[in-house]
Write a protein that holds these residues in place. Structure first.
Motif, PDB file in Angstrom:
ATOM      1  N   PRO A 270       0.836  -1.215   0.000  1.00 14.97           N
ATOM      2  CA  PRO A 270       0.000   0.000   0.000  1.00 14.97           C
ATOM      3  C   PRO A 270       0.864   1.255   0.000  1.00 14.97           C
ATOM      4  O   PRO A 270       1.992   1.238   0.503  1.00 14.97           O
ATOM      5  N   PRO A 271       0.358   2.348  -0.549  1.00 16.06           N
ATOM      6  CA  PRO A 271       1.122   3.610  -0.516  1.00 16.06           C
ATOM      7  C   PRO A 271       1.232   4.130   0.914  1.00 16.06           C
ATOM      8  O   PRO A 271       0.361   3.869   1.747  1.00 16.06           O
ATOM      9  N   VAL A 272       2.298   4.858   1.184  1.00 16.87           N
ATOM     10  CA  VAL A 272       2.479   5.437   2.510  1.00 16.87           C
ATOM     11  C   VAL A 272       1.583   6.660   2.652  1.00 16.87           C
ATOM     12  O   VAL A 272       1.605   7.567   1.807  1.00 16.87           O
ATOM     13  N   ILE A 273       0.785   6.694   3.706  1.00 18.70           N
ATOM     14  CA  ILE A 273      -0.118   7.822   3.978  1.00 18.70           C
ATOM     15  C   ILE A 273       0.689   8.936   4.627  1.00 18.70           C
ATOM     16  O   ILE A 273       1.215   8.771   5.729  1.00 18.70           O
ATOM     17  N   ALA A 274       0.792  10.067   3.938  1.00 23.64           N
ATOM     18  CA  ALA A 274       1.640  11.142   4.440  1.00 23.64           C
ATOM     19  C   ALA A 274       0.969  12.514   4.346  1.00 23.64           C
ATOM     20  O   ALA A 274       1.648  13.537   4.358  1.00 23.64           O
TER      21      ALA A 274
ATOM     22  N   GLY B 211      14.977   8.386  21.844  1.00 23.54           N
ATOM     23  CA  GLY B 211      13.622   8.031  22.236  1.00 23.54           C
ATOM     24  C   GLY B 211      13.090   6.857  21.449  1.00 23.54           C
ATOM     25  O   GLY B 211      13.799   6.203  20.678  1.00 23.54           O
ATOM     26  N   GLN B 212      11.799   6.587  21.635  1.00 22.66           N
ATOM     27  CA  GLN B 212      11.163   5.408  21.046  1.00 22.66           C
ATOM     28  C   GLN B 212       9.904   5.787  20.267  1.00 22.66           C
ATOM     29  O   GLN B 212       8.911   5.078  20.304  1.00 22.66           O
ATOM     30  N   ARG B 213       9.954   6.897  19.551  1.00 23.84           N
ATOM     31  CA  ARG B 213       8.782   7.327  18.803  1.00 23.84           C
ATOM     32  C   ARG B 213       8.534   6.391  17.615  1.00 23.84           C
ATOM     33  O   ARG B 213       9.425   5.678  17.156  1.00 23.84           O
ATOM     34  N   ALA B 214       7.318   6.409  17.122  1.00 19.11           N
ATOM     35  CA  ALA B 214       6.949   5.586  15.967  1.00 19.11           C
ATOM     36  C   ALA B 214       7.304   6.332  14.678  1.00 19.11           C
ATOM     37  O   ALA B 214       7.048   7.532  14.555  1.00 19.11           O
ATOM     38  N   TYR B 215       7.884   5.609  13.734  1.00 26.58           N
ATOM     39  CA  TYR B 215       8.202   6.180  12.422  1.00 26.58           C
ATOM     40  C   TYR B 215       7.362   5.562  11.308  1.00 26.58           C
ATOM     41  O   TYR B 215       7.415   6.018  10.176  1.00 26.58           O
ATOM     42  N   LEU B 216       6.614   4.521  11.622  1.00 21.33           N
ATOM     43  CA  LEU B 216       5.666   3.958  10.673  1.00 21.33           C
ATOM     44  C   LEU B 216       4.632   3.186  11.468  1.00 21.33           C
ATOM     45  O   LEU B 216       4.975   2.486  12.435  1.00 21.33           O
TER      46      LEU B 216
ATOM     47  N   TRP C 225      14.203   3.171  10.697  1.00 23.12           N
ATOM     48  CA  TRP C 225      12.879   3.488  10.155  1.00 23.12           C
ATOM     49  C   TRP C 225      12.616   4.987  10.070  1.00 23.12           C
ATOM     50  O   TRP C 225      11.578   5.402   9.547  1.00 23.12           O
ATOM     51  N   SER C 226      13.542   5.810  10.535  1.00 24.79           N
ATOM     52  CA  SER C 226      13.388   7.253  10.339  1.00 24.79           C
ATOM     53  C   SER C 226      13.844   7.678   8.950  1.00 24.79           C
ATOM     54  O   SER C 226      13.672   8.834   8.565  1.00 24.79           O
ATOM     55  N   THR C 227      14.421   6.764   8.170  1.00 23.41           N
ATOM     56  CA  THR C 227      14.846   7.045   6.800  1.00 23.41           C
ATOM     57  C   THR C 227      13.654   7.511   5.954  1.00 23.41           C
ATOM     58  O   THR C 227      12.579   6.943   6.035  1.00 23.41           O
ATOM     59  N   ARG C 228      13.877   8.541   5.151  1.00 24.42           N
ATOM     60  CA  ARG C 228      12.854   9.003   4.235  1.00 24.42           C
ATOM     61  C   ARG C 228      13.489   9.283   2.879  1.00 24.42           C
ATOM     62  O   ARG C 228      14.530   9.938   2.836  1.00 24.42           O
ATOM     63  N   PRO C 229      12.916   8.825   1.763  1.00 24.82           N
ATOM     64  CA  PRO C 229      11.748   7.936   1.728  1.00 24.82           C
ATOM     65  C   PRO C 229      12.133   6.519   2.139  1.00 24.82           C
ATOM     66  O   PRO C 229      13.289   6.109   1.994  1.00 24.82           O
ATOM     67  N   LEU C 230      11.155   5.776   2.648  1.00 23.71           N
ATOM     68  CA  LEU C 230      11.399   4.397   3.039  1.00 23.71           C
ATOM     69  C   LEU C 230      11.537   3.516   1.794  1.00 23.71           C
ATOM     70  O   LEU C 230      10.703   3.594   0.884  1.00 23.71           O
TER      71      LEU C 230
ATOM     72  N   TRP D 264      11.572  -2.374   2.511  1.00 25.06           N
ATOM     73  CA  TRP D 264      11.170  -2.154   3.898  1.00 25.06           C
ATOM     74  C   TRP D 264       9.653  -2.041   4.002  1.00 25.06           C
ATOM     75  O   TRP D 264       9.056  -2.559   4.947  1.00 25.06           O
ATOM     76  N   LEU D 265       9.048  -1.361   3.049  1.00 28.29           N
ATOM     77  CA  LEU D 265       7.593  -1.205   3.076  1.00 28.29           C
ATOM     78  C   LEU D 265       6.901  -2.553   2.872  1.00 28.29           C
ATOM     79  O   LEU D 265       5.864  -2.822   3.494  1.00 28.29           O
ATOM     80  N   ARG D 266       7.468  -3.394   2.031  1.00 26.86           N
ATOM     81  CA  ARG D 266       6.897  -4.733   1.838  1.00 26.86           C
ATOM     82  C   ARG D 266       6.961  -5.511   3.156  1.00 26.86           C
ATOM     83  O   ARG D 266       5.988  -6.139   3.573  1.00 26.86           O
ATOM     84  N   TYR D 267       8.104  -5.468   3.796  1.00 27.92           N
ATOM     85  CA  TYR D 267       8.273  -6.120   5.100  1.00 27.92           C
ATOM     86  C   TYR D 267       7.250  -5.589   6.104  1.00 27.92           C
ATOM     87  O   TYR D 267       6.614  -6.363   6.840  1.00 27.92           O
ATOM     88  N   ALA D 268       7.078  -4.265   6.134  1.00 25.20           N
ATOM     89  CA  ALA D 268       6.160  -3.653   7.099  1.00 25.20           C
ATOM     90  C   ALA D 268       4.725  -4.077   6.835  1.00 25.20           C
ATOM     91  O   ALA D 268       3.957  -4.360   7.768  1.00 25.20           O
TER      92      ALA D 268
END
Length: 427
Positions: free
Chosen positions: A43-47, A79-84, A177-182, A186-190
């Motif tokens: 799926p496309p990344v919602i941004a 920290g432990q913030r979410a990146y995806l 996972w803070s890498t942009r664009p992913l 990685w997106l397939r794995y996610a």
């Protein structure tokens, strides 16, 4: 984390918790199938907010539980913030949401507030999900379900393979996972992480029910969902790796000053503290107490730094060296519970005997019901009950367990064996 699917609900359940149900599916010895692509593609990344609103509408209109996962950048960022954030629900498909571009996901969280969330190792992801406004009212933790059902390996990949017969690719679990664009792999794995999570949940629910443990699991899930956020750890600098080598109070002060200086820099630069200065370097500086920058340069972990960096670390060392005795930290943290079990034989031989009997009884019970001891009852709870025992009767022991946070199913199972241990009658 990870997941997989494909009409796998019809495959046989392979567990260590008893004989698998005979559902007429493939034999348990069939080779697992690699899961290479999400069913509907990546799926496309919602941004952006407009596309996020469409996702919220789709997931609101979906049916059944929602699979949820989050990816962090541990070891790379502060920290432990979410990146995806990954989600999947029947009727809505899968979604990948970028919480950097869309930092407020409270609308999504509210849309799913009455839905059961399925997570794997929920306590790892819930803190970062809460930060972006996502809080489940109900949840099903597939990792914890696996523990309660007696699986020896409860990682997501192992569970999906053993229960559903699919192999998940785990090569990207520790990437930045803070890498942009992913990157697309990685997106397939996610996306695959949530592909089969609901299927796994359904299979584990059946197995827990078969073993008579489903109600126990539901109580555990409710406890996780209703637990308040964890309080910040007191004196986190004391968890520096290698602290066991540091004994003198002045040296402890150096660790504290260096740790706090490192933390400020890491937070400002948004990088993992270990990338700023390693724990080993902090401990070596504390043990050596360098007199100046030249001496600091000779220590492991400081040799390749520029003059400005060295001066900031030496300033932290000097601050610690200049503290009055009253400002130095104490060698140990305040003890709020029982002493370490290794000291019980000297401090209170009777308590040591109670603990030995209780541990043996709990271990035997856990083995009988095919469950890790720590999931049957928290080891700290057993220690507290044995160190300051209530009267050895069912009511008093049950009340003590409730006071320490045990769930009703735990109280029912563990109280009788603890009563015997406390009364000296054995298991």
């Amino acid at each position: 984390m990870t997941d997989a699917q494909e009409t796998a609900a019809d495959m046989p359940l392979r567990t260590t918790g008893g004989t698998p149900p005979d559902d007429g599916g493939s034999p348990a010895t069939a080779a697992p199938t690699p899961l290479l692509e999400p069913r509907e593609g990546i799926p496309p990344v919602i941004a952006d907010e407009a596309t996020l609103a469409e996702v919220i509408a789709a997931f609101t209109a979906g049916s059944g539980p929602v699979a949820v996962d989050a990816e962090r950048a541990s070891g790379y960022r502060y920290g432990q913030r979410a990146y995806l954030v990954q989600l999947r629900r029947e009727g809505a498909g899968s979604a990948l949401v970028d919480p950097v571009a869309c930092p407020d996901l409270s609308g999504l969280g509210e849309a799913l507030s009455g839905v059961e969330w399925v997570l794997h190792a929920a306590t790892q992801d819930l803190p970062c999900l809460r930060e972006i406004g996502m809080r489940p009212g109900r949840l099903f933790d597939t990792e914890l379900a696996g523990r309660l059902a007696g699986f020896p390996r409860v990682g997501l990949g192992a569970m999906v393979e053993n229960v559903l017969g699919f192999v998940l690719e785990k090569g990207h679990s520790a990437v930045d996972w803070s890498t942009r664009p992913l990157p697309e792999p990685w997106l397939r794995y996610a996306a695959l992480d949530v592909e089969l999570l609901v299927d796994l949940r359904d299979a584990l629910e059946k197995e827990l029910d078969r073993q008579g443990k489903l109600e126990w699991a539901l109580q555990e899930f409710d406890a996780i969902a209703s637990a308040p956020p964890t309080e910040p750890r007191k004196d986190p600098w004391r968890r520096t790796s290698g602290m066991h080598k540091v004994r003198r109070r002045r040296q402890l002060a150096v660790v504290r000053e260096l740790w706090q200086a490192r933390d400020r820099i890491a937070q400002r630069r948004d990088v993992s503290p270990g990338k700023v200065l390693g724990d080993a370097a902090i401990v070596e500086a504390a043990l050596t107490l360098p007199a100046n920058v030249h001496a600091l340069t000779a220590l492991n972990g400081f040799g390749r730094m520029n003059r400005r960096q060295l001066e900031q670390w030496q300033a932290a060392v000097d601050r610690a060296k200049a503290l009055p005795e009253s400002g130095l930290p104490q060698p140990g943290q305040p003890v709020t519970g029982p002493p370490p079990p290794r000291a019980w034989a000297d401090k209170d031989p009777a308590a040591a005997a109670r603990l030995s009997a209780a541990r043996s009884a709990v271990s035997a019970l856990a083995e009988r019901i095919t469950m890790p001891q720590e999931n049957l009852i928290a080891p700290d709870t057993v220690r507290r009950v044995c160190w300051e025992p209530p009267s050895a009767d069912v009511g008093a022991v049950a009340a003590a367990l409730v006071g320490y946070g045990a769930r009703p199913w735990q109280v029912e199972l563990v109280t009788p064996v603890l009563v015997k241990a406390l009364s000296g009658k054995g298991a």
